[in-house]
Motif scaffolding. Sequence first.
Motif, PDB file in Angstrom:
ATOM      1  N   GLN A 175       0.828  -1.223   0.000  1.00  0.00           N
ATOM      2  CA  GLN A 175       0.000   0.000   0.000  1.00  0.00           C
ATOM      3  C   GLN A 175       0.856   1.264   0.000  1.00  0.00           C
ATOM      4  OE1 GLN A 175      -3.127  -0.028   3.067  1.00  0.00           O
ATOM      5  NE2 GLN A 175      -2.895  -2.241   3.168  1.00  0.00           N
ATOM      6  N   ALA A 176       1.965   1.229   0.772  1.00  0.00           N
ATOM      7  CA  ALA A 176       2.798   2.429   0.908  1.00  0.00           C
ATOM      8  C   ALA A 176       4.205   2.037   1.317  1.00  0.00           C
ATOM      9  CB  ALA A 176       2.201   3.372   1.950  1.00  0.00           C
ATOM     10  N   VAL A 177       5.164   2.868   0.932  1.00  0.00           N
ATOM     11  CA  VAL A 177       6.561   2.635   1.333  1.00  0.00           C
ATOM     12  C   VAL A 177       7.155   3.961   1.784  1.00  0.00           C
ATOM     13  CG1 VAL A 177       7.361   2.872  -1.075  1.00  0.00           C
ATOM     14  CG2 VAL A 177       8.837   1.776   0.600  1.00  0.00           C
ATOM     15  N   LEU A 178       7.905   3.902   2.893  1.00  0.00           N
ATOM     16  CA  LEU A 178       8.681   5.055   3.341  1.00  0.00           C
ATOM     17  C   LEU A 178      10.135   4.767   2.982  1.00  0.00           C
ATOM     18  CD1 LEU A 178       8.676   7.789   4.911  1.00  0.00           C
ATOM     19  CD2 LEU A 178       9.307   6.457   6.944  1.00  0.00           C
ATOM     20  N   VAL A 179      10.638   5.468   1.960  1.00  0.00           N
ATOM     21  CA  VAL A 179      12.033   5.285   1.526  1.00  0.00           C
ATOM     22  C   VAL A 179      12.884   6.229   2.366  1.00  0.00           C
ATOM     23  CG1 VAL A 179      13.627   5.370  -0.420  1.00  0.00           C
ATOM     24  CG2 VAL A 179      11.247   4.715  -0.805  1.00  0.00           C
ATOM     25  N   LYS A 180      13.701   5.643   3.240  1.00  0.00           N
ATOM     26  CA  LYS A 180      14.462   6.443   4.216  1.00  0.00           C
ATOM     27  C   LYS A 180      15.830   6.819   3.653  1.00  0.00           C
ATOM     28  CE  LYS A 180      14.229   3.116   7.184  1.00  0.00           C
ATOM     29  NZ  LYS A 180      14.232   2.240   8.363  1.00  0.00           N
ATOM     30  N   GLY A 181      16.181   8.099   3.829  1.00  0.00           N
ATOM     31  CA  GLY A 181      17.417   8.596   3.223  1.00  0.00           C
ATOM     32  C   GLY A 181      18.616   8.671   4.143  1.00  0.00           C
ATOM     33  N   GLY A 182      18.556   8.034   5.301  1.00  0.00           N
ATOM     34  CA  GLY A 182      19.630   8.143   6.281  1.00  0.00           C
ATOM     35  C   GLY A 182      20.989   7.660   5.806  1.00  0.00           C
ATOM     36  N   HIS A 183      21.005   6.762   4.814  1.00  0.00           N
ATOM     37  CA  HIS A 183      22.284   6.206   4.356  1.00  0.00           C
ATOM     38  C   HIS A 183      22.956   7.060   3.274  1.00  0.00           C
ATOM     39  CE1 HIS A 183      21.880   1.833   6.032  1.00  0.00           C
ATOM     40  NE2 HIS A 183      21.457   2.746   6.881  1.00  0.00           N
ATOM     41  N   LEU A 184      22.255   8.101   2.793  1.00  0.00           N
ATOM     42  CA  LEU A 184      22.925   9.040   1.879  1.00  0.00           C
ATOM     43  C   LEU A 184      23.800   9.979   2.697  1.00  0.00           C
ATOM     44  CD1 LEU A 184      20.307  10.290  -0.762  1.00  0.00           C
ATOM     45  CD2 LEU A 184      22.040   8.545  -1.037  1.00  0.00           C
ATOM     46  N   GLN A 185      25.000  10.231   2.243  1.00  0.00           N
ATOM     47  CA  GLN A 185      25.922  11.086   3.012  1.00  0.00           C
ATOM     48  C   GLN A 185      25.629  12.566   2.764  1.00  0.00           C
ATOM     49  OE1 GLN A 185      27.781   9.676   5.362  1.00  0.00           O
ATOM     50  NE2 GLN A 185      26.745   7.830   4.630  1.00  0.00           N
ATOM     51  N   GLN A 186      24.511  13.020   3.312  1.00  0.00           N
ATOM     52  CA  GLN A 186      24.135  14.423   3.150  1.00  0.00           C
ATOM     53  C   GLN A 186      23.745  14.997   4.506  1.00  0.00           C
ATOM     54  OE1 GLN A 186      20.967  13.974   0.285  1.00  0.00           O
ATOM     55  NE2 GLN A 186      22.330  14.288  -1.447  1.00  0.00           N
ATOM     56  N   GLU A 187      23.903  16.320   4.644  1.00  0.00           N
ATOM     57  CA  GLU A 187      23.581  16.968   5.914  1.00  0.00           C
ATOM     58  C   GLU A 187      22.068  17.057   6.121  1.00  0.00           C
ATOM     59  OE1 GLU A 187      25.649  17.697   8.503  1.00  0.00           O
ATOM     60  OE2 GLU A 187      26.881  16.491   7.157  1.00  0.00           O
ATOM     61  N   GLU A 188      21.339  17.278   5.008  1.00  0.00           N
ATOM     62  CA  GLU A 188      19.880  17.283   5.100  1.00  0.00           C
ATOM     63  C   GLU A 188      19.363  15.933   4.625  1.00  0.00           C
ATOM     64  OE1 GLU A 188      16.617  20.583   4.319  1.00  0.00           O
ATOM     65  OE2 GLU A 188      17.199  19.653   2.429  1.00  0.00           O
ATOM     66  N   LEU A 189      18.628  15.260   5.491  1.00  0.00           N
ATOM     67  CA  LEU A 189      18.100  13.939   5.155  1.00  0.00           C
ATOM     68  C   LEU A 189      16.694  14.075   4.586  1.00  0.00           C
ATOM     69  CD1 LEU A 189      19.158  12.038   8.406  1.00  0.00           C
ATOM     70  CD2 LEU A 189      20.472  12.407   6.318  1.00  0.00           C
ATOM     71  N   THR A 190      16.439  13.336   3.520  1.00  0.00           N
ATOM     72  CA  THR A 190      15.109  13.346   2.908  1.00  0.00           C
ATOM     73  C   THR A 190      14.558  11.929   2.889  1.00  0.00           C
ATOM     74  OG1 THR A 190      15.801  15.152   1.455  1.00  0.00           O
ATOM     75  CG2 THR A 190      13.780  14.010   0.866  1.00  0.00           C
ATOM     76  N   SER A 191      13.315  11.766   3.327  1.00  0.00           N
ATOM     77  CA  SER A 191      12.608  10.499   3.189  1.00  0.00           C
ATOM     78  C   SER A 191      11.362  10.742   2.340  1.00  0.00           C
ATOM     79  CB  SER A 191      12.204   9.944   4.556  1.00  0.00           C
ATOM     80  OG  SER A 191      13.342   9.651   5.328  1.00  0.00           O
ATOM     81  N   PHE A 192      10.952   9.718   1.619  1.00  0.00           N
ATOM     82  CA  PHE A 192       9.775   9.826   0.748  1.00  0.00           C
ATOM     83  C   PHE A 192       8.704   8.836   1.180  1.00  0.00           C
ATOM     84  CE2 PHE A 192      13.192  11.438  -1.943  1.00  0.00           C
ATOM     85  CZ  PHE A 192      12.606  12.540  -2.552  1.00  0.00           C
ATOM     86  N   LEU A 193       7.489   9.330   1.375  1.00  0.00           N
ATOM     87  CA  LEU A 193       6.344   8.459   1.589  1.00  0.00           C
ATOM     88  C   LEU A 193       5.630   8.328   0.245  1.00  0.00           C
ATOM     89  CD1 LEU A 193       4.391   6.863   3.400  1.00  0.00           C
ATOM     90  CD2 LEU A 193       3.228   9.026   3.918  1.00  0.00           C
ATOM     91  N   VAL A 194       5.701   7.131  -0.317  1.00  0.00           N
ATOM     92  CA  VAL A 194       5.136   6.884  -1.649  1.00  0.00           C
ATOM     93  C   VAL A 194       3.942   5.953  -1.516  1.00  0.00           C
ATOM     94  CG1 VAL A 194       5.617   6.095  -4.006  1.00  0.00           C
ATOM     95  CG2 VAL A 194       7.462   7.108  -2.645  1.00  0.00           C
ATOM     96  N   ARG A 195       2.808   6.380  -2.090  1.00  0.00           N
ATOM     97  CA  ARG A 195       1.597   5.562  -2.075  1.00  0.00           C
ATOM     98  C   ARG A 195       1.026   5.480  -3.483  1.00  0.00           C
ATOM     99  NH1 ARG A 195      -1.535   8.264   3.024  1.00  0.00           N
ATOM    100  NH2 ARG A 195      -0.293  10.099   2.538  1.00  0.00           N
ATOM    101  N   SER A 196       0.279   4.429  -3.751  1.00  0.00           N
ATOM    102  CA  SER A 196      -0.327   4.324  -5.083  1.00  0.00           C
ATOM    103  C   SER A 196      -1.469   5.337  -5.181  1.00  0.00           C
ATOM    104  CB  SER A 196      -0.857   2.905  -5.320  1.00  0.00           C
ATOM    105  OG  SER A 196      -1.729   2.549  -4.291  1.00  0.00           O
ATOM    106  N   ASN A 197      -1.550   5.991  -6.313  1.00  0.00           N
ATOM    107  CA  ASN A 197      -2.625   6.945  -6.617  1.00  0.00           C
ATOM    108  C   ASN A 197      -2.688   8.148  -5.663  1.00  0.00           C
ATOM    109  OD1 ASN A 197      -3.411   5.079  -8.591  1.00  0.00           O
ATOM    110  ND2 ASN A 197      -4.624   3.959  -7.086  1.00  0.00           N
ATOM    111  N   GLN A 198      -1.572   8.472  -5.019  1.00  0.00           N
ATOM    112  CA  GLN A 198      -1.535   9.662  -4.160  1.00  0.00           C
ATOM    113  C   GLN A 198      -0.214  10.388  -4.373  1.00  0.00           C
ATOM    114  OE1 GLN A 198      -2.890   9.690  -0.098  1.00  0.00           O
ATOM    115  NE2 GLN A 198      -3.780   7.651  -0.316  1.00  0.00           N
TER     116      GLN A 198
END
Length: 278
Positions: A175-198
Amino acid sequence: MTHNKQYKTISVLSIAGFDGSGGAGIQADTKTISSLGCYATNVLTALPVQNTQGVQTIFEIPGIAIDQQITSIMDDIYPDAIKIGMVHSVELVEIIAKHLRNYTGPVVFDPVMISTSGHQLIKDETIDACKTHLFPLATLITPNLDEVSVLVNKKISTVEQMEEAGKQIVEMGTQAVLVKGGHLQQEELTSFLVRSNQPTEQFKSQRIASKNTHGSGCTLSSAIASYLAQGYSLSESVKQAQAYIQQAIETSKDLIIGKGNGPLNHFFDPKKLILKTV
């Protein structure tokens, strides 16, 4: 004649492995769920011997024991939400899926497949079984970037690739996935909440310089489950959980617990047990 009021708690079931050092797994889940005002119940799936310096060995729990544990809890303290951690065998995937098919509450699945040091922790057939049986039953899955890379069969190393990979994972039937960005070597961390049709949602936070991040994935997924159990929307649950984990890392950065990577400070601001009138 007066009757004392009776109250019900909000319960969250954690199905996960053990961590004797108290930072990850079922211990992190129990601390997180408790600190957010919910009542934690547990099903133990594996017994790793580990401390802050790493895992020394893992003792398996028999499938029948896991099956009976889930039945016992579901028959008695029916959970308002379920969090699933590392599922290390096809048999275990099938046991958990069997119990979830008739469960109507939210399920947060943290598909622990790759260790922090980059080692694949579960076999390919178990990953396939997770995709087939558990992904469709989960409200949300919360893979880190290494796990996302395994799931989409491609190294994900930029913020742009993260969102695209999230869409690919949703197409696998969750239904949904939270792609966590903690493993990217950046000072600002970005995560994405991806859902179908939203529309995709972004969550940003600042990286905190700390070696005490052991169990952060377990903590985040059980925090999301705790907020979902309280009735928050998925989007709000992720937002609140991200804020919680940020403070748990911030307030543990100066602690010395063990000789390796220490845990988060789960109890920086514990909530009282939430009570609902019966």
